[in-house]
Motif scaffolding. Structure first.
Motif, PDB file in Angstrom:
ATOM      1  N   GLU A 537       0.833  -1.212   0.000  1.00 18.19           N
ATOM      2  CA  GLU A 537       0.000   0.000   0.000  1.00 18.19           C
ATOM      3  C   GLU A 537       0.869   1.266   0.000  1.00 18.19           C
ATOM      4  OE1 GLU A 537      -2.515  -0.384   3.368  1.00 18.19           O
ATOM      5  OE2 GLU A 537      -3.917  -1.778   2.388  1.00 18.19           O
ATOM      6  N   ILE A 538       1.927   1.270   0.823  1.00 15.50           N
ATOM      7  CA  ILE A 538       2.816   2.444   0.889  1.00 15.50           C
ATOM      8  C   ILE A 538       3.539   2.620  -0.440  1.00 15.50           C
ATOM      9  CG2 ILE A 538       4.884   3.357   2.003  1.00 15.50           C
ATOM     10  CD1 ILE A 538       3.932   1.931   4.568  1.00 15.50           C
ATOM     11  N   ILE A 539       4.011   1.541  -1.014  1.00 15.22           N
ATOM     12  CA  ILE A 539       4.741   1.627  -2.291  1.00 15.22           C
ATOM     13  C   ILE A 539       3.838   2.186  -3.382  1.00 15.22           C
ATOM     14  CG2 ILE A 539       5.757   0.189  -4.111  1.00 15.22           C
ATOM     15  CD1 ILE A 539       6.865  -1.576  -1.870  1.00 15.22           C
ATOM     16  N   GLN A 540       2.606   1.664  -3.460  1.00 19.44           N
ATOM     17  CA  GLN A 540       1.685   2.134  -4.497  1.00 19.44           C
ATOM     18  C   GLN A 540       1.344   3.617  -4.314  1.00 19.44           C
ATOM     19  OE1 GLN A 540       0.827   0.531  -7.193  1.00 19.44           O
ATOM     20  NE2 GLN A 540       2.028  -1.285  -6.504  1.00 19.44           N
ATOM     21  N   LYS A 541       1.308   4.027  -3.062  1.00 18.24           N
ATOM     22  CA  LYS A 541       1.018   5.454  -2.801  1.00 18.24           C
ATOM     23  C   LYS A 541       2.097   6.352  -3.404  1.00 18.24           C
ATOM     24  CE  LYS A 541       1.899   7.377   1.152  1.00 18.24           C
ATOM     25  NZ  LYS A 541       1.877   7.792   2.577  1.00 18.24           N
ATOM     26  N   TYR A 542       3.361   5.991  -3.208  1.00  9.12           N
ATOM     27  CA  TYR A 542       4.445   6.830  -3.710  1.00  9.12           C
ATOM     28  C   TYR A 542       4.647   6.682  -5.213  1.00  9.12           C
ATOM     29  CZ  TYR A 542       5.779   8.410   0.915  1.00  9.12           C
ATOM     30  OH  TYR A 542       5.768   9.024   2.148  1.00  9.12           O
ATOM     31  N   ILE A 593       7.864   6.957   6.194  1.00  7.35           N
ATOM     32  CA  ILE A 593       8.793   8.088   6.352  1.00  7.35           C
ATOM     33  C   ILE A 593      10.115   7.770   5.657  1.00  7.35           C
ATOM     34  CG2 ILE A 593      10.093   9.444   8.042  1.00  7.35           C
ATOM     35  CD1 ILE A 593       7.764   8.942   9.993  1.00  7.35           C
ATOM     36  N   GLN A 594      10.605   6.534   5.832  1.00  7.90           N
ATOM     37  CA  GLN A 594      11.899   6.167   5.245  1.00  7.90           C
ATOM     38  C   GLN A 594      11.847   6.211   3.729  1.00  7.90           C
ATOM     39  OE1 GLN A 594      14.740   5.636   6.793  1.00  7.90           O
ATOM     40  NE2 GLN A 594      13.832   5.887   8.824  1.00  7.90           N
ATOM     41  N   LEU A 595      10.752   5.728   3.136  1.00  7.43           N
ATOM     42  CA  LEU A 595      10.640   5.699   1.684  1.00  7.43           C
ATOM     43  C   LEU A 595      10.568   7.099   1.107  1.00  7.43           C
ATOM     44  CD1 LEU A 595      10.517   3.780  -0.681  1.00  7.43           C
ATOM     45  CD2 LEU A 595       8.032   3.686  -0.454  1.00  7.43           C
ATOM     46  N   LYS A 596       9.856   7.991   1.807  1.00  9.15           N
ATOM     47  CA  LYS A 596       9.759   9.400   1.340  1.00  9.15           C
ATOM     48  C   LYS A 596      11.145  10.023   1.302  1.00  9.15           C
ATOM     49  CE  LYS A 596       6.574  12.006   3.183  1.00  9.15           C
ATOM     50  NZ  LYS A 596       5.887  12.851   4.187  1.00  9.15           N
ATOM     51  N   ARG A 597      11.922   9.834   2.309  1.00  9.05           N
ATOM     52  CA  ARG A 597      13.273  10.410   2.364  1.00  9.05           C
ATOM     53  C   ARG A 597      14.172   9.821   1.266  1.00  9.05           C
ATOM     54  NH1 ARG A 597      14.203  10.060   8.917  1.00  9.05           N
ATOM     55  NH2 ARG A 597      12.769  11.767   9.497  1.00  9.05           N
ATOM     56  N   LYS A 598      14.060   8.497   1.060  1.00  9.40           N
ATOM     57  CA  LYS A 598      14.903   7.849   0.042  1.00  9.40           C
ATOM     58  C   LYS A 598      14.571   8.367  -1.351  1.00  9.40           C
ATOM     59  CE  LYS A 598      15.756   3.557   2.622  1.00  9.40           C
ATOM     60  NZ  LYS A 598      15.572   2.098   2.652  1.00  9.40           N
ATOM     61  N   ILE A 599      13.273   8.595  -1.633  1.00  7.80           N
ATOM     62  CA  ILE A 599      12.882   9.096  -2.960  1.00  7.80           C
ATOM     63  C   ILE A 599      13.377  10.525  -3.149  1.00  7.80           C
ATOM     64  CG2 ILE A 599      10.903   9.747  -4.393  1.00  7.80           C
ATOM     65  CD1 ILE A 599       9.414   7.348  -3.141  1.00  7.80           C
ATOM     66  N   TYR A 600      13.266  11.305  -2.114  1.00  5.57           N
ATOM     67  CA  TYR A 600      13.707  12.705  -2.202  1.00  5.57           C
ATOM     68  C   TYR A 600      15.215  12.776  -2.454  1.00  5.57           C
ATOM     69  CZ  TYR A 600      14.883  17.467  -0.780  1.00  5.57           C
ATOM     70  OH  TYR A 600      15.401  18.745  -0.750  1.00  5.57           O
ATOM     71  N   ARG A 601      15.994  11.994  -1.702  1.00  2.00           N
ATOM     72  CA  ARG A 601      17.454  11.999  -1.899  1.00  2.00           C
ATOM     73  C   ARG A 601      17.835  11.539  -3.299  1.00  2.00           C
ATOM     74  NH1 ARG A 601      17.579   9.186   3.308  1.00  2.00           N
ATOM     75  NH2 ARG A 601      17.942  10.693   4.996  1.00  2.00           N
ATOM     76  N   ALA A 602      17.104  10.565  -3.791  1.00  2.00           N
ATOM     77  CA  ALA A 602      17.398  10.072  -5.141  1.00  2.00           C
ATOM     78  C   ALA A 602      17.120  11.151  -6.183  1.00  2.00           C
ATOM     79  CB  ALA A 602      16.559   8.818  -5.420  1.00  2.00           C
ATOM     80  N   MET A 603      16.004  11.875  -6.031  1.00  2.00           N
ATOM     81  CA  MET A 603      15.681  12.954  -6.992  1.00  2.00           C
ATOM     82  C   MET A 603      16.725  14.050  -6.925  1.00  2.00           C
ATOM     83  SD  MET A 603      11.557  13.367  -6.666  1.00  2.00           S
ATOM     84  CE  MET A 603      10.443  12.250  -7.474  1.00  2.00           C
ATOM     85  N   LYS A 604      17.094  14.390  -5.718  1.00  2.00           N
ATOM     86  CA  LYS A 604      18.067  15.457  -5.533  1.00  2.00           C
ATOM     87  C   LYS A 604      19.414  15.071  -6.119  1.00  2.00           C
ATOM     88  CE  LYS A 604      20.011  18.443  -1.956  1.00  2.00           C
ATOM     89  NZ  LYS A 604      20.054  18.762  -0.519  1.00  2.00           N
ATOM     90  N   CYS A 605      19.758  13.825  -5.992  1.00  2.00           N
ATOM     91  CA  CYS A 605      21.049  13.341  -6.522  1.00  2.00           C
ATOM     92  C   CYS A 605      21.058  13.466  -8.039  1.00  2.00           C
ATOM     93  CB  CYS A 605      21.267  11.919  -6.065  1.00  2.00           C
ATOM     94  SG  CYS A 605      22.790  11.181  -6.680  1.00  2.00           S
TER      95      CYS A 605
END
Length: 620
Positions: A537-542, A593-605
């Motif tokens: 459910e969390i994965i599909q949300k993001y 929370i962890q997945l949100k941070r990981k996606i943000y860092r990846a985009m920023k990178c």
């Protein structure tokens, strides 16, 4: 008898009377003024030169007062009528014989002329002797062909020696002058040779001639018979009889000579006669245990088989050795193979000893109380292979279910060479142990089938497994072994043991062990499923959030069970210039929370590395 002629034997024995009770009196026992009578002509005789206290120029003897009988009459009378009687004993070549019957001057017929021995003596062992009385006319080696054909030993009697021995009641000994094809008559020369070596050489030369004379005579006689046969004046059997008397080497020479001549039709008969020497040689090697046979296996090859047989139960077992014999020219079996045949017999004797030991061990093992039977593994093999190479089947027995009932508990196939009591006993102990283990399993099976509590628990566990996916229960036919499978994996098992399990107690232990595992597994599977659902459910949300950005530069998708893939799409070139994998493993509580941070860092990178003029995301 004329006592003056020195070459004639002296009369040294007389009779003391003329009645039926007359005794023989030796000259040494003669007395003065007593009348003595000649045992031959019954004439009056007187002793002469018999007194021991007077020296005489002649030897003691009796002489006839008036006239006298001739030496031939006297000597033959004494030796023929006094020499042998039924039951008398005599010695020839250190062997003592006893007289069974005598015949005097009987004419015998031979191929070399008539022969009339002085006395024919038949002994109690049916051996026949021809006795020749030694007077002035002694037999010579010229009689050898006749003696050879008659095949009996010839003995010479020294009359003086014999009469003295007879008088003294000693068993007389006689010299043999012919025996078994060899003549022992010595040729004497009246000339004394000072050179003893020369004399010895002369004896050798004369003896060689004598030894070959019989052989020469036989050859001559055979060729005469053969010529007569060719001219149809002689019978076949007579020619074969003459050929049979030849020496072996003479037979070979004659056969190979005759073989070249087409006018003679006895070649095969001669060949068979020569080969008979080979058969006779084989028969001499036979014993009570070893039998020898000859088989014609190919035109030029024979097999000589030395064989001995053993009886065991209804089987005929054997040991044997075989040698190959090649025919010589003319179909002759050569005597050269005698040494090989003797070696073959010697080796077979070794196998006989070995075979007897094997049978002794087999019979001993067969009498053991725990052996039901011991027989050859294959009846067919018994007739094809030697005893020491055979395999035997041994069946074991013991009292297992009852002390009143003996039963078979196992069997083995074993080589004859390995049959020993200690070795066999090891197999028996193994089968006995297994039989008692099987008996224990039978008792356990019977008890478990009659244990209602145990059967009820097995039924309950089976029903739970049937109502639950992946779980399967396996129970052996006897009920001793229980196995629980989770899919294809064995997760729980139990084997009944009389050492650890007690009826009335182990049933509950089994139930708790199996049921608790099933319940715990179901709980874990449910928790795992809930966790997977929460993570999904969390994965599909993001995924939905990133893929719905207004600028359309970002795309997020699953790249396996534990990864997401974030890609940046350049609109000008319509390709993905950059992507990063993001691990989404972890606890469901912190995943959002962890997945949100990981996606943000990846985009920023991605933006920092290549596209400085872009924002990470537009407003939602």
């Amino acid at each position: 008898m004329d006592i003056i002629e020195k070459d004639l034997p002296q009369l040294i024995v007389g009779l003391d009377s003329l009645n039926g009770s007359a005794n023989y009196i030796h000259i040494e026992d003669a007395k003065e003024n007593i009348n003595y009578y000649c045992p031959c002509c019954k004439g009056l005789i007187k002793p002469m030169a018999y007194k021991k206290d007077i020296a005489y120029q002649v030897q003691p003897h009796f002489y006839h007062e008036t006239g006298g009988c001739s030496d031939e009459i006297y000597i033959h009378y004494i030796c023929k009528n006094w020499l042998f009687e039924k039951g008398c004993k005599f010695i020839v070549n250190n062997i003592q014989y006893e007289v069974k019957a005598i015949e005097i001057e009987k004419t015998l017929y031979t191929s070399f002329g008539d022969y009339r021995p002085d006395i024919i003596v038949t002994t109690t062992i049916d051996k026949v002797f021809y006795f020749e009385i030694k007077i002035t006319n002694r037999k010579t080696e010229l009689y050898a062909p006749k003696w050879d054909e008659l095949e009996n030993d010839v003995v010479e009697v020294d009359t003086r020696y014999f009469i003295n021995q007879k008088y003294k009641n000693d068993i007389p000994e006689f010299n043999i002058i012919y025996s078994n094809g060899e003549c022992f008559i010595k040729s004497y020369s009246r000339t004394d040779y000072e050179d003893t070596i020369a004399k010895r050489k002369l004896e050798w030369k004369r003896q060689d001639k004598l030894n070959y004379k019989i052989q020469w005579e036989r050859l001559d006689w055979f060729w005469i018979d053969l010529q007569e046969y060719v001219n149809k004046r002689e019978k076949t059997e007579n020619v074969l009889k003459s050929f049979d008397k030849l020496e072996y080497n003479d037979k070979l020479w004659c056969y190979y000579t005759i073989k070249k001549k087409s006018c003679i039709d006895l070649k095969e008969c001669f060949m068979n006669n020569i080969n008979q020497h080979f058969y006779s040689m084989l028969h001499t090697l036979e014993t009570d245990e070893i039998k020898i046979s000859l088989a014609h296996v190919s035109p030029k090859i024979y097999h000589v088989t030395c064989r001995t047989e053993f009886s065991y139960l209804d089987y005929t077992l054997f040991e044997e050795e075989v040698i190959k014999v090649k025919l010589q020219k003319g179909g002759i079996l050569p005597l050269d193979y005698k040494n090989e045949a003797e070696k073959c017999v010697s080796l077979l004797n070794t196998y006989i000893t070995k075979g007897k030991n094997i049978l002794k061990r087999i019979k001993h093992v067969g009498n053991l109380p725990y052996v039901k039977s011991i027989i050859p593994y294959s009846h067919w093999a018994c007739g094809k292979y030697p005893l020491h190479t055979l395999d035997f089947t041994i069946k074991f027995q013991d009292y297992i279910h009852s002390k009143f009932l003996i039963e078979e508990i196992g069997n083995i196939r074993i080589s004859a060479n390995l049959i020993e009591e200690n070795y066999i006993k090891g197999y028996f102990n193994k089968f006995r142990k297994e039989a008692f283990q099987d008996l224990e399993y039978e008792y356990i099976e019977s008890c478990l089938k009659n244990d209602s509590k145990y059967q009820e628990i097995i039924k309950n566990i089976s029903e739970i497994c049937n109502n639950t996916s992946n779980f399967k229960l396996r129970v052996t036919a006897g009920g001793q072994d229980i196995t629980l499978l989770d899919g294809y994996k064995m997760v729980r098992w139990h084997t009944f043991s009389t050492k650890t399990d007690l009826f009335g107690k182990f049933e509950e232990k089994i139930y708790n062990r199996f049921i608790n595992y099933i319940n715990l597994s179901i709980k874990k599977k449910k928790e795992e499923m809930d966790r997977k659902i929460g993570i999904e459910e969390i994965i599909q949300k993001y995924i939905a959030l990133v893929n719905s950005c207004k600028n359309k530069y970002w795309r997020l998708q699953k790249a396996g069970d534990f990864y997401l893939e974030l890609s940046f799409i350049d609109k000008d070139v319509s390709i993905c210039n950059k992507f990063i994998r993001i691990n989404f493993g972890g606890d469901v509580k912190d995943l959002d929370i962890q997945l949100k941070r990981k996606i943000y860092r990846a985009m920023k990178c991605i933006i920092n590395e290549s596209y400085y003029n872009f924002r990470i995301m537009e407003a939602r």
